[in-house]
Design a protein around this motif. Structure first.
Motif, mmCIF file in Angstrom:
data_model
loop_
_atom_site.group_PDB
_atom_site.id
_atom_site.type_symbol
_atom_site.label_atom_id
_atom_site.label_comp_id
_atom_site.label_asym_id
_atom_site.label_seq_id
_atom_site.Cartn_x
_atom_site.Cartn_y
_atom_site.Cartn_z
ATOM 1 N N GLU A 240 -65.731 16.699 -16.152
ATOM 2 C CA GLU A 240 -64.411 16.715 -15.530
ATOM 3 C C GLU A 240 -63.853 15.304 -15.533
ATOM 4 O O GLU A 240 -64.152 14.512 -14.640
ATOM 5 C CB GLU A 240 -64.518 17.216 -14.095
ATOM 6 N N SER B 286 -54.908 14.548 -10.648
ATOM 7 C CA SER B 286 -54.720 15.915 -10.159
ATOM 8 C C SER B 286 -56.023 16.536 -9.663
ATOM 9 O O SER B 286 -56.013 17.497 -8.905
ATOM 10 C CB SER B 286 -54.081 16.779 -11.240
ATOM 11 N N SER B 287 -57.180 16.001 -10.101
ATOM 12 C CA SER B 287 -58.437 16.540 -9.577
ATOM 13 C C SER B 287 -59.191 15.477 -8.771
ATOM 14 O O SER B 287 -60.405 15.524 -8.666
ATOM 15 C CB SER B 287 -59.294 17.080 -10.711
ATOM 16 N N ASP C 91 -50.232 16.408 -10.289
ATOM 17 C CA ASP C 91 -49.700 17.757 -10.527
ATOM 18 C C ASP C 91 -48.239 17.706 -10.968
ATOM 19 O O ASP C 91 -47.776 18.554 -11.738
ATOM 20 C CB ASP C 91 -49.790 18.601 -9.233
ATOM 21 N N ASN D 111 -61.107 13.618 -6.099
ATOM 22 C CA ASN D 111 -61.848 14.162 -4.954
ATOM 23 C C ASN D 111 -62.072 13.106 -3.881
ATOM 24 O O ASN D 111 -62.824 13.301 -2.954
ATOM 25 C CB ASN D 111 -63.175 14.790 -5.404
ATOM 26 N N LYS E 190 -56.071 10.770 -1.499
ATOM 27 C CA LYS E 190 -56.434 11.857 -2.409
ATOM 28 C C LYS E 190 -55.268 12.850 -2.586
ATOM 29 O O LYS E 190 -54.907 13.213 -3.699
ATOM 30 C CB LYS E 190 -57.657 12.571 -1.798
ATOM 31 N N LYS F 158 -53.194 13.614 -5.986
ATOM 32 C CA LYS F 158 -53.154 14.979 -6.538
ATOM 33 C C LYS F 158 -51.711 15.425 -6.747
ATOM 34 O O LYS F 158 -51.355 15.997 -7.786
ATOM 35 C CB LYS F 158 -53.895 15.931 -5.586
#
Ligand SMILES: Cc1cc2nc3c(=O)[nH]c(=O)nc-3n(C[C@H](O)[C@H](O)[C@H](O)COP(=O)(O)OP(=O)(O)OC[C@H]3O[C@@H](n4cnc5c(N)ncnc54)[C@H](O)[C@@H]3O)c2cc1C
Length: 493
Positions: free
Chosen positions: A29, A34-35, A62, A37, A54, A58
């Protein structure tokens, strides 16, 4: 000796095989915003530490069409690498923009947080202004499209296009505009600071050919700027550098052009440099707009110090031969490959010697008139590690009014560049000092400098002279908090 001699000069030594590797890290990943964590650390444009949350990362990831790349992504190292490998910096995030809206979203994200911003066009900033530690890199490297309207004789280039893209798109239509001498230089930084090229004596600088631009300003607005709309801003971006926003499109005037031009290099041993330069200093004052002859002092990898001239005649070759004849009669050249050939031969012959991954430092100065003092100082350039190049102006460049654009050096005959290129970081201090020493000797003979090659960054006001006040007010209007500060910076009034 043939034209490849220039590809084997001092600055080229050890450089050719130096293209940086793209990041080799691979994960299932890849880290993109957008991902995300976790929150990440950033830095404000005032140097304060910031937390980039975070959820905000994101949201940006997005919202954008292009990826927002974080450290550890397979593309991270490739995206943050710029031409001059002395600038090994690690942005907190890299917003790889695919359209105007992406740029607007990235700018807004940074502006809302006071996040430090670097804008990367072609990545050829000598002083490394297009990358930063812990801030956001707005990466335009995907915006390379160039479209040509043959009827209107206009080209529209993306904010991340390279000069080679512009030439390649225009030349097949028998059209051209002024572009610089290394085809992998970015249209963006090149144009915003002025844009010297081998055709500028006839067509003017890149800024003189700019007809409109799409700008994303610090408030995230997407503006078309030209002589009718946001005319002040259009004036400012023609020489004011990256101070006023992110340019995603440049519209250029093109000119009918026969790409088979009399062009090439004439090379003499350095022992003949006095004769060549003294002759050139007088002779060059009377040259036609079509004739471009730029002297260069450098060293071949075999250790031979040479003086050479870069020649392009933008007109009937037979007329050019006649105009060039007196130069050819000086001394005994060891090579002369000035022939009628495709324009792109000369436009790409420095691409390898000035290849990506080099470590390099440069100083420059504007020459208002050739003098014996200048010639003597250039002849004192006996450090074989130093390259002295010239970008010739005059003619059409000089005929534009001093304050018609923000480019401040209309009265310069030539811009001299003192540079060194090397690969070993252990040589950094010695070669930077050698360039500075040489420039110090040259300083009494030059006035002002080219902002596009400005390592110092503290003398913008004096360098822009009478244009500075207006630039400062326009900066105050479009970027009052100085979001776009990684450049030859203009203070907002
Ligand atoms: C090998 C080499 C050859 C060169 N030859 C010439 C030459 O022949 N003629 C000449 O005039 N100059 C020349 N230069 C200098 C050149 O004009 C500058 O280095 C120029 O800034 C490069 O533009 P870039 O987009 O590649 O740089 P980048 O590193 O991407 O950016 C440089 C600066 O411009 C800003 N910038 C870039 N693109 C944009 C954009 N789209 N919108 C807003 N800001 C932007 C950046 O923020 C940064 O401050 C040369 C430089 C190198 C390294």
């Amino acid at each position: 000796m043939d034209r490849r001699i220039f590809c084997r000069t001092a600055i080229a030594a050890g450089v050719a095989a130096s293209y940086p590797l793209l990041g080799a890290c691979s994960r299932s990943e890849p880290p993109v915003a957008s991902s995300a964590n976790t929150s990440i650390r950033g830095i404000s444009f005032d140097g304060a530490e910031l937390e980039l949350e975070k959820a905000a990362l994101k949201e940006l990831g997005d919202a954008m069409t292009g990826p927002v790349i974080l450290s550890g992504h397979p593309d991270y190292d490739g995206a943050r690498s710029i031409w001059n490998s002395m600038h090994d910096k690690r942005p907190a995030l890299i917003a790889r923009c695919l359209n105007n809206e992406d740029v607007s979203k990235a700018v807004t994200f940074a502006a809302e947080r006071d996040l430090l911003v670097a804008v990367r066009g072609g990545g050829h900033s000598w002083p490394g202004k297009s990358v930063c530690d812990d801030g956001m890199m707005i990466d335009l490297s995907q915006l390379t499209n160039v479209t040509v309207d043959t009827e209107a004789q206009r080209a529209v280039a993306g904010g991340g296009a390279l000069l080679g893209h512009l030439d390649q798109a225009s030349l097949p239509h028998g059209l051209v505009t002024t572009a610089g001498v290394v085809s992998h230089t970015g249209v963006g930084g090149f144009t915003l600071g002025g844009g010297f090229g081998r055709l500028n004596r006839k067509y003017g600088l890149a800024v003189d050919n700019l007809r409109s631009a799409t700008m994303i300003t610090a408030d995230g607005k997407i503006l078309t700027v030209n002589s009718d709309e946001d005319a002040d801003l259009f004036w400012a971006v023609r020489g004011g550098g990256g101070n006023f926003g992110v340019a995603t499109e440049f519209e250029f005037q093109l000119h009918p052009f026969d790409r088979n031009v009399l062009s090439g290099n004439i090379v003499w041993p350095f022992e003949q440099a006095k004769d060549v330069l003294e002759f050139y200093a007088e002779w060059s004052a009377g040259l036609s707009d079509e004739m471009y002859v730029g002297p260069v002092i450098t060293t071949t990898p075999e250790g031979v110090r040479i003086i050479m001239t870069d020649v392009v005649y933008n007109g009937d070759p037979a007329t050019g031969e006649k105009e060039l004849a007196p130069l050819r009669a000086i001394g005994t050249p060891i090579a002369d490959d000035v022939i009628v050939q495709d324009y792109t031969v000369l436009q790409t012959n420095l691409d390898v010697p000035f290849g990506h991954g080099i470590r390099s430092y440069a100083k420059n100065g504007m020459v208002k008139a050739w003098s014996q003092g200048l010639v003597d100082t250039m002849l004192d350039a006996d450090d074989p590690r130093i390259f002295i190049g010239s970008h010739v102006a005059g003619a059409a460049v000089k005929r534009v009014g001093e304050l018609d654009t923000a480019f401040p050096h209309r009265n310069a005959e030539v811009m001299i560049v003192i540079a060194a290129g090397w690969m070993d970081p252990a040589e950094d201090d010695g070669l930077i000092a050698a360039c500075r020493d040489y420039h110090k000797a040259l300083e009494p003979h030059v006035g002002g400098y080219y902002t596009n090659i400005d390592f110092d960054g503290s003398r913008a006001a004096s360098n822009y002279g009478p244009a500075y006040d207006r630039l400062s007010h326009i900066k105050g209007r479009y970027d009052p908090r100085n979001l776009f500060r990684l450049n030859s910076n203009i203070s907002p009034a």
